[in-house]
Scaffold this motif. Structure first.
Motif, PDB file in Angstrom:
ATOM      1  N   SER A  18       0.867  -1.174   0.000  1.00 54.00           N
ATOM      2  CA  SER A  18       0.000   0.000   0.000  1.00 54.00           C
ATOM      3  C   SER A  18       0.899   1.218   0.000  1.00 54.00           C
ATOM      4  CB  SER A  18      -0.920  -0.002   1.227  1.00 54.00           C
ATOM      5  OG  SER A  18      -1.791  -1.114   1.194  1.00 54.00           O
ATOM      6  N   LEU A  19       0.960   1.907  -1.143  1.00 50.74           N
ATOM      7  CA  LEU A  19       1.944   2.972  -1.321  1.00 50.74           C
ATOM      8  C   LEU A  19       1.282   4.287  -1.695  1.00 50.74           C
ATOM      9  CD1 LEU A  19       4.448   1.085  -3.649  1.00 50.74           C
ATOM     10  CD2 LEU A  19       4.637   1.349  -1.191  1.00 50.74           C
ATOM     11  N   PRO A  20       1.869   5.390  -1.252  1.00 53.11           N
ATOM     12  CA  PRO A  20       1.468   6.679  -1.821  1.00 53.11           C
ATOM     13  C   PRO A  20       2.127   6.818  -3.198  1.00 53.11           C
ATOM     14  CG  PRO A  20       3.190   6.981  -0.178  1.00 53.11           C
ATOM     15  CD  PRO A  20       2.860   5.525  -0.180  1.00 53.11           C
ATOM     16  N   LEU A  21       1.333   6.746  -4.253  1.00 53.52           N
ATOM     17  CA  LEU A  21       1.903   6.755  -5.608  1.00 53.52           C
ATOM     18  C   LEU A  21       2.122   8.188  -6.078  1.00 53.52           C
ATOM     19  CD1 LEU A  21      -0.029   3.818  -7.308  1.00 53.52           C
ATOM     20  CD2 LEU A  21       2.290   3.864  -6.398  1.00 53.52           C
ATOM     21  N   THR A  22       3.118   8.803  -5.492  1.00 55.49           N
ATOM     22  CA  THR A  22       3.498  10.160  -5.873  1.00 55.49           C
ATOM     23  C   THR A  22       4.854  10.122  -6.558  1.00 55.49           C
ATOM     24  OG1 THR A  22       4.475  10.494  -3.681  1.00 55.49           O
ATOM     25  CG2 THR A  22       2.203  11.234  -4.015  1.00 55.49           C
ATOM     26  N   LYS A  23       5.025  11.010  -7.510  1.00 54.97           N
ATOM     27  CA  LYS A  23       6.285  11.054  -8.248  1.00 54.97           C
ATOM     28  C   LYS A  23       7.399  11.671  -7.400  1.00 54.97           C
ATOM     29  CE  LYS A  23       6.186  12.868 -12.289  1.00 54.97           C
ATOM     30  NZ  LYS A  23       5.827  13.898 -13.273  1.00 54.97           N
ATOM     31  N   TRP A  77      18.220   5.282 -10.874  1.00 58.19           N
ATOM     32  CA  TRP A  77      17.636   4.339 -11.827  1.00 58.19           C
ATOM     33  C   TRP A  77      16.189   3.979 -11.492  1.00 58.19           C
ATOM     34  CZ3 TRP A  77      18.578   2.756 -16.538  1.00 58.19           C
ATOM     35  CH2 TRP A  77      18.052   1.558 -16.993  1.00 58.19           C
ATOM     36  N   MET A  78      15.946   3.559 -10.254  1.00 57.22           N
ATOM     37  CA  MET A  78      14.605   3.117  -9.894  1.00 57.22           C
ATOM     38  C   MET A  78      13.622   4.281  -9.760  1.00 57.22           C
ATOM     39  SD  MET A  78      14.405  -0.044 -10.018  1.00 57.22           S
ATOM     40  CE  MET A  78      15.561  -1.413 -10.204  1.00 57.22           C
ATOM     41  N   GLY A  79      14.100   5.395  -9.208  1.00 58.70           N
ATOM     42  CA  GLY A  79      13.218   6.539  -9.031  1.00 58.70           C
ATOM     43  C   GLY A  79      12.728   7.105 -10.354  1.00 58.70           C
ATOM     44  N   VAL A  80      13.632   7.205 -11.318  1.00 61.22           N
ATOM     45  CA  VAL A  80      13.251   7.733 -12.625  1.00 61.22           C
ATOM     46  C   VAL A  80      12.306   6.760 -13.330  1.00 61.22           C
ATOM     47  CG1 VAL A  80      14.102   8.425 -14.904  1.00 61.22           C
ATOM     48  CG2 VAL A  80      15.361   9.091 -12.846  1.00 61.22           C
ATOM     49  N   ARG A  81      12.608   5.465 -13.253  1.00 59.62           N
ATOM     50  CA  ARG A  81      11.730   4.483 -13.895  1.00 59.62           C
ATOM     51  C   ARG A  81      10.353   4.459 -13.226  1.00 59.62           C
ATOM     52  NH1 ARG A  81      14.025  -1.089 -15.742  1.00 59.62           N
ATOM     53  NH2 ARG A  81      13.485  -1.669 -13.615  1.00 59.62           N
ATOM     54  N   ARG A  82      10.344   4.614 -11.910  1.00 65.49           N
ATOM     55  CA  ARG A  82       9.059   4.668 -11.189  1.00 65.49           C
ATOM     56  C   ARG A  82       8.232   5.845 -11.687  1.00 65.49           C
ATOM     57  NH1 ARG A  82       7.039   6.859  -6.352  1.00 65.49           N
ATOM     58  NH2 ARG A  82       5.880   5.414  -5.014  1.00 65.49           N
ATOM     59  N   ASN A  83       8.860   7.001 -11.831  1.00 68.21           N
ATOM     60  CA  ASN A  83       8.151   8.167 -12.365  1.00 68.21           C
ATOM     61  C   ASN A  83       7.647   7.908 -13.783  1.00 68.21           C
ATOM     62  OD1 ASN A  83       8.702   9.536 -10.020  1.00 68.21           O
ATOM     63  ND2 ASN A  83       9.812  11.215 -10.987  1.00 68.21           N
ATOM     64  N   ALA A  84       8.477   7.228 -14.585  1.00 64.95           N
ATOM     65  CA  ALA A  84       8.080   6.943 -15.970  1.00 64.95           C
ATOM     66  C   ALA A  84       6.820   6.078 -16.005  1.00 64.95           C
ATOM     67  CB  ALA A  84       9.222   6.252 -16.697  1.00 64.95           C
ATOM     68  N   HIS A 106       0.738   5.834 -16.737  1.00 64.81           N
ATOM     69  CA  HIS A 106      -0.603   5.682 -16.166  1.00 64.81           C
ATOM     70  C   HIS A 106      -1.389   6.984 -16.235  1.00 64.81           C
ATOM     71  CE1 HIS A 106      -1.091   1.619 -14.436  1.00 64.81           C
ATOM     72  NE2 HIS A 106       0.208   1.585 -14.623  1.00 64.81           N
ATOM     73  N   GLU A 107      -0.692   8.106 -16.395  1.00 66.51           N
ATOM     74  CA  GLU A 107      -1.379   9.377 -16.606  1.00 66.51           C
ATOM     75  C   GLU A 107      -1.855   9.535 -18.046  1.00 66.51           C
ATOM     76  OE1 GLU A 107       1.263  12.494 -15.488  1.00 66.51           O
ATOM     77  OE2 GLU A 107       1.338  11.912 -13.367  1.00 66.51           O
ATOM     78  N   GLY A 108      -1.397   8.615 -18.917  1.00 64.48           N
ATOM     79  CA  GLY A 108      -1.787   8.681 -20.318  1.00 64.48           C
ATOM     80  C   GLY A 108      -0.768   9.338 -21.222  1.00 64.48           C
ATOM     81  N   ARG A 109       0.441   9.559 -20.703  1.00 58.06           N
ATOM     82  CA  ARG A 109       1.469  10.169 -21.553  1.00 58.06           C
ATOM     83  C   ARG A 109       1.877   9.208 -22.666  1.00 58.06           C
ATOM     84  NH1 ARG A 109       4.153  14.355 -18.827  1.00 58.06           N
ATOM     85  NH2 ARG A 109       2.727  15.204 -17.240  1.00 58.06           N
ATOM     86  N   LYS A 110       2.287   9.747 -23.792  1.00 58.47           N
ATOM     87  CA  LYS A 110       2.671   8.926 -24.936  1.00 58.47           C
ATOM     88  C   LYS A 110       4.028   8.280 -24.702  1.00 58.47           C
ATOM     89  CE  LYS A 110       0.036  11.637 -28.306  1.00 58.47           C
ATOM     90  NZ  LYS A 110       0.097  12.449 -29.548  1.00 58.47           N
ATOM     91  N   HIS A 160       4.720  -6.149 -15.225  1.00 58.64           N
ATOM     92  CA  HIS A 160       6.085  -5.750 -14.900  1.00 58.64           C
ATOM     93  C   HIS A 160       6.211  -4.272 -14.573  1.00 58.64           C
ATOM     94  CE1 HIS A 160       7.281  -9.752 -16.044  1.00 58.64           C
ATOM     95  NE2 HIS A 160       8.484  -9.490 -15.624  1.00 58.64           N
ATOM     96  N   GLU A 161       5.212  -3.483 -14.955  1.00 56.58           N
ATOM     97  CA  GLU A 161       5.241  -2.089 -14.517  1.00 56.58           C
ATOM     98  C   GLU A 161       5.110  -2.026 -13.001  1.00 56.58           C
ATOM     99  OE1 GLU A 161       0.512  -1.477 -15.599  1.00 56.58           O
ATOM    100  OE2 GLU A 161       2.047  -0.292 -16.595  1.00 56.58           O
ATOM    101  N   SER A 162       4.246  -2.863 -12.443  1.00 56.78           N
ATOM    102  CA  SER A 162       4.118  -2.883 -10.989  1.00 56.78           C
ATOM    103  C   SER A 162       5.298  -3.603 -10.343  1.00 56.78           C
ATOM    104  CB  SER A 162       2.791  -3.527 -10.570  1.00 56.78           C
ATOM    105  OG  SER A 162       2.576  -4.764 -11.208  1.00 56.78           O
ATOM    106  N   TYR A 163       5.898  -4.562 -11.042  1.00 57.25           N
ATOM    107  CA  TYR A 163       7.056  -5.266 -10.477  1.00 57.25           C
ATOM    108  C   TYR A 163       8.203  -4.304 -10.200  1.00 57.25           C
ATOM    109  CZ  TYR A 163      10.458  -8.944  -9.602  1.00 57.25           C
ATOM    110  OH  TYR A 163      11.391  -9.760  -8.996  1.00 57.25           O
ATOM    111  N   THR A 164       8.336  -3.276 -11.001  1.00 55.43           N
ATOM    112  CA  THR A 164       9.410  -2.300 -10.796  1.00 55.43           C
ATOM    113  C   THR A 164       9.388  -1.735  -9.385  1.00 55.43           C
ATOM    114  OG1 THR A 164       9.418  -1.723 -13.150  1.00 55.43           O
ATOM    115  CG2 THR A 164      10.363  -0.109 -11.632  1.00 55.43           C
ATOM    116  N   PHE A 165       8.217  -1.648  -8.774  1.00 51.79           N
ATOM    117  CA  PHE A 165       8.102  -1.085  -7.434  1.00 51.79           C
ATOM    118  C   PHE A 165       8.651  -2.024  -6.361  1.00 51.79           C
ATOM    119  CE2 PHE A 165       5.219   1.388  -9.921  1.00 51.79           C
ATOM    120  CZ  PHE A 165       5.163   2.626  -9.324  1.00 51.79           C
TER     121      PHE A 165
END
Length: 408
Positions: free
Chosen positions: A110-115, A316-323, A328-332, A363-368
């Motif tokens: 259970s995470l606060p999904l903030t960038k 590495w992980m922080g930037v990928r997490r933001n990506a 999920h925001e709908g960015r291209k 695997h997008e969630s696995y990154t976390f």
């Protein structure tokens, strides 16, 4: 009843894995297995199971779990693993989940999904640029230094020898606080064409094969972190201890199968992520590199170059997490790839590899699991008893939520 239930547990995992691999060949659920071979063979020799049947099997498995006579910690672990498989089956049946729900149901997070603020990335690069030896364009200086610290293509196979040396050093340090099985062993192989840098394939009987991807992994700086994460006291050590203490000594059949999309992965990646800092200070890593490895490779660097640390590993992980959150925001995709290139200072090919990795199902969630697992475990490893606590975590059937409650 217990034997039949655990057989059904393993069969369900392999049946889900079979369906996932049909969706994408490099998408999988089962990471390793050393249980009864006949159970695996049964699924290999049958047609893929329809998703609604898998969902029904998962529901039946969960309902039967309450009737098993299990120790509390073990029951909690298995319950969370079954919930993860049940969630995967729901998604295979067409149900959709928010990223928050997928992390909670599949990974017990259970995470606060903030960038992470981009200013943190920019400040890290600004500090690194100030201390990076040389003059001129920073990227030119960075590429030149990294090229000197990497094996040239014509000598790439030597990386195996250096990997074994790093594993020997990390094993020596791990043995100071962990009783690894006497007959455990690791082999190292070279591969290409993968989306990851290195991967541990646990084979059972206290054996692992670690594959190194030559397309990505060529830097001497990566040697000790790699050996800690994949080998000692990371993945190999954890799985060997669990096989010995949980599977063989206590009969925990569920430990014979590794589920990547599950709470099990959070603990495993968290331990492996923290392993390098448990064994080495930055100064000790630098000393081993410059005194042991680089002379053998014929590489000479100045003390300033040896002390300089690229921000890529830390970011590495922080930037990928933001990506992932941007997706999920709908960015291209092109925008997200540019984001990776900007804040990791990587080229187009590397950014595309990173993007492809977490676009596979789940695997997008696995990154976390890496960052969240490390964040979850870090508070437990602050005192003088951190080595004994780490050793105990390696051999326990832990779940993220249970650890969080104990810490609170």
């Amino acid at each position: 009843m217990n034997d039949a239930w655990f057989q059904a547990y393993v069969l369900l995992a392999f049946r889900i894995d079979k369906v996932l691999r049909l969706i994408a060949k490099d998408s999988l659920l089962v990471d390793y297995y050393y249980g009864p071979p006949i159970w695996k063979a049964q699924v290999e020799n049958e047609p893929p199971t329809p998703a609604p049947v898998l969902l029904q099997n998962a529901e039946e498995l969960g309902a039967m779990l309450a009737h098993l006579d299990l120790e509390s910690q073990r029951a909690t672990f298995i319950n969370k693993q079954v919930r993860a498989m049940h969630t995967i089956c729901r998604r295979l049946c067409g149900e959709t989940f928010s990223l928050d729900d997928e992390l909670r149901l599949c990974f017990d997070l259970s995470l606060p999904l903030t960038k992470t603020p981009e200013t943190e990335f920019e400040q890290a690069w600004a500090r690194a640029e100030e201390t990076l030896p040389g003059t001129g364009d920073v990227l030119t200086r960075l590429v030149a230094l990294e090229q000197r610290l990497a094996l040239p293509p014509e000598r790439s196979e030597q990386i195996v020898s250096f990997a074994y040396q790093a594993l020997a050093e990390t094993r020596r340090r791990t043995q100071a606080f962990v009783d690894v099985p006497l007959d455990e062993a690791i082999s190292v192989e070279l591969v290409q064409g993968q989306k990851w840098r290195a991967n541990n394939q646990y084979l059972g009987n206290f054996r692992s094969r670690i594959d190194i991807n030559l397309d990505i992994f060529t830097s001497f700086r990566d040697m000790l972190p790699f050996a800690c994460h994949e080998g000692y006291p990371g993945h190999h050590t954890e799985l060997a201890l669990k096989e010995q203490q949980l599977f063989h000594e206590r009969g925990y059949v569920e430990q014979a199968i590794g589920l990547l999309i599950s709470p099990q992965a959070v603990i495993s990646e968290g331990l492996a992520t923290l392993a390098p800092t448990l064994l080495f200070t930055p100064e000790e890593q630098q000393h081993w590199l410059t005194e042991q490895l680089l002379p053998q490779a014929g590489v000479k660097i100045t003390p300033e170059e040896a002390q300089w640390e690229s921000p890529v590993g830390a970011l590495w992980m922080g930037v990928r997490r933001n990506a992932i959150l941007l997706l999920h925001e709908g960015r291209k995709e092109g925008e997200v790839k540019d984001y990776l290139k900007q804040y990791l200072r990587i080229d187009d090919r590397q950014a595309q590899q990173a993007l492809a990795y977490f676009q596979r199902p789940f695997h997008e969630s696995y990154t976390f699991t890496y960052t969240s697992g490390a964040t979850l475990l870090q508070p437990w490893l602050q005192g003088a008893d951190r080595f004994s606590i780490f050793a105990s975590f390696l051999a326990e059937p832990l779940t993220p939520s249970a650890l969080l409650r104990q810490e609170g």
